[in-house]
Design an enzyme around this catalytic site. Structure first.
Site, PDB file in Angstrom:
ATOM      1  N   HIS A 119       0.834  -1.199   0.000  1.00 28.83           N
ATOM      2  CA  HIS A 119       0.000   0.000   0.000  1.00 28.83           C
ATOM      3  C   HIS A 119       0.870   1.251   0.000  1.00 28.83           C
ATOM      4  O   HIS A 119       2.072   1.192   0.263  1.00 28.83           O
ATOM      5  CB  HIS A 119      -0.928   0.016   1.224  1.00 28.83           C
ATOM      6  CG  HIS A 119      -0.187   0.085   2.523  1.00 28.83           C
ATOM      7  ND1 HIS A 119       0.463  -0.998   3.070  1.00 28.83           N
ATOM      8  CD2 HIS A 119       0.022   1.116   3.380  1.00 28.83           C
ATOM      9  CE1 HIS A 119       1.035  -0.650   4.208  1.00 28.83           C
ATOM     10  NE2 HIS A 119       0.788   0.637   4.415  1.00 28.83           N
ATOM     11  N   ASP A 121       0.797   4.835   2.032  1.00 21.29           N
ATOM     12  CA  ASP A 121       0.160   5.349   3.245  1.00 21.29           C
ATOM     13  C   ASP A 121      -0.809   6.487   2.944  1.00 21.29           C
ATOM     14  O   ASP A 121      -0.474   7.441   2.233  1.00 21.29           O
ATOM     15  CB  ASP A 121       1.219   5.848   4.233  1.00 21.29           C
ATOM     16  CG  ASP A 121       1.982   4.708   4.878  1.00 21.29           C
ATOM     17  OD1 ASP A 121       1.428   3.597   4.991  1.00 21.29           O
ATOM     18  OD2 ASP A 121       3.143   4.940   5.285  1.00 21.29           O
ATOM     19  N   HIS A 274       4.648  -0.113  -0.237  1.00 21.51           N
ATOM     20  CA  HIS A 274       5.495  -0.884   0.667  1.00 21.51           C
ATOM     21  C   HIS A 274       4.711  -1.985   1.359  1.00 21.51           C
ATOM     22  O   HIS A 274       3.472  -1.976   1.387  1.00 21.51           O
ATOM     23  CB  HIS A 274       6.166   0.026   1.696  1.00 21.51           C
ATOM     24  CG  HIS A 274       5.207   0.787   2.565  1.00 21.51           C
ATOM     25  ND1 HIS A 274       4.567   1.927   2.126  1.00 21.51           N
ATOM     26  CD2 HIS A 274       4.769   0.567   3.833  1.00 21.51           C
ATOM     27  CE1 HIS A 274       3.780   2.388   3.094  1.00 21.51           C
ATOM     28  NE2 HIS A 274       3.876   1.571   4.127  1.00 21.51           N
ATOM     29  N   ARG A 289       5.875   6.236  13.512  1.00 21.47           N
ATOM     30  CA  ARG A 289       5.671   6.753  12.161  1.00 21.47           C
ATOM     31  C   ARG A 289       4.953   8.090  12.152  1.00 21.47           C
ATOM     32  O   ARG A 289       3.954   8.288  12.840  1.00 21.47           O
ATOM     33  CB  ARG A 289       4.838   5.760  11.333  1.00 21.47           C
ATOM     34  CG  ARG A 289       4.826   6.085   9.836  1.00 21.47           C
ATOM     35  CD  ARG A 289       3.807   5.246   9.103  1.00 21.47           C
ATOM     36  NE  ARG A 289       2.462   5.848   9.145  1.00 21.47           N
ATOM     37  CZ  ARG A 289       1.355   5.250   8.719  1.00 21.47           C
ATOM     38  NH1 ARG A 289       1.412   4.025   8.244  1.00 21.47           N
ATOM     39  NH2 ARG A 289       0.198   5.881   8.780  1.00 21.47           N
TER      40      ARG A 289
END
Length: 298
Positions: A119, A121, A274, A289
């Protein structure tokens, strides 16, 4: 708009001498000699941002930074996006999402399956993420790698007839679509509240997007968040998305990052997707993150 004009102002900073070394493979570069605890000049930020656009992913080694410093560095690239799963925000830092397989008192401390499929983000947002910055906190002795695919190359290596089929097409990106699919695989995904669902309505984006800084075309669909291509029957849409996914993750198009202690990895969500398989619970893995807001894809 120039790169320099998009950078937030910063206090005066002494220059740091750092190197940018391309990694072997289809994307990525390693930055050495840079300490993110120290202020960065506008010129240094321009150089970093240009490297991100060129290489798609940057690895900053040995970054012993605090959450406050993580947020401050991320914010130099634009406004930060706050993830809808607020129970996994780092206390005191809502901009930081905890990605972790650690269970304490019978509950996960972070998002266990954040990378469980390929996907980009926050592609489900009206303004998808420019990029994500993931900082290693606790790493397992084995497993725990993250793989990245170059979506410029994925587009450029498509057969001409497929590129022509995709031209002008739009696709639906949906957080709820991915969430409910992963919910069937994970015991840790509680039902979303109606308020959370309302915060992430479906959006349409171009299947092929033009990178706003480089002008290169990239595929902008993913296994994770793309539910269907608009205007195609379901079976045709499913088949085409499956083909694009398999084409994207060919070995020659993927870089696999083997994490080291205190790595900070910054990737461009406009030109990469990723994947990180769920790490078994006996191998503790925790990372922090942030995500930087991008623009409306064109």
């Amino acid at each position: 708009m120039s790169i320099a004009s998009t950078l937030s102002p910063s206090p005066a900073a002494a220059s740091q001498l750092f190197d940018i070394r391309p990694l072997e493979g289809p994307l990525g570069a390693e930055i050495t000699g840079l300490d993110l605890q120290l202020p960065l000049s506008a010129e240094e930020l321009v150089r970093i941002r240009a490297a991100l656009v060129r290489h798609g992913l940057l690895v900053f080694r040995e970054q012993r930074i605090t959450p406050q410093q993580h947020v401050a560095f991320s914010r130099r690239f634009g406004p930060l996006q706050v993830h809808v799963l607020n129970r996994f925000h780092l206390q005191g830092y809502p901009e930081i999402l905890i990605v972790s397989n650690v269970i304490e008192d019978g509950k996960p401390i972070g998002l266990v399956d954040a990378g469980a499929d390929w996907h980009s983000d926050l592609s489900y947002m009206p303004k998808p993420s420019l990029g994500s910055l993931l900082h290693a906190q606790e790493l397992p002795a084995e497993q725990g790698d993250t793989s990245f695919a170059n979506m410029f190359l994925a587009y450029e290596t498509l057969p001409a007839d497929v590129r022509q089929t995709l031209e002008g097409r739009r696709a639906v990106h949906s957080y709820v679509y991915r969430y409910r699919r992963l919910q069937k695989l994970s015991p840790w995904r509680a039902d979303l509240t109606q308020k959370q669902i309302d915060e992430v309505p479906e959006v349409e984006h171009p299947v092929i997007r033009v990178h706003p800084e480089s002008g290169r075309k990239a595929l902008f669909v993913s296994e994770g968040f793309t539910s269907h291509i608009v205007g195609l029957p379901k079976d045709e849409s499913d088949a085409l998305l499956r083909y694009l996914h398999e084409h994207t993750i060919r070995a020659e198009n993927v870089y696999r990052h083997q994490w080291r202690a205190h790595d900070m990895v910054f990737w461009d969500n406009r030109s990469t997707v990723h994947y990180a398989p769920i790490t078994p619970q006996h191998l503790r893995r925790t990372l922090y993150r942030t995500t930087v807001e991008g623009d409306v894809p064109a």
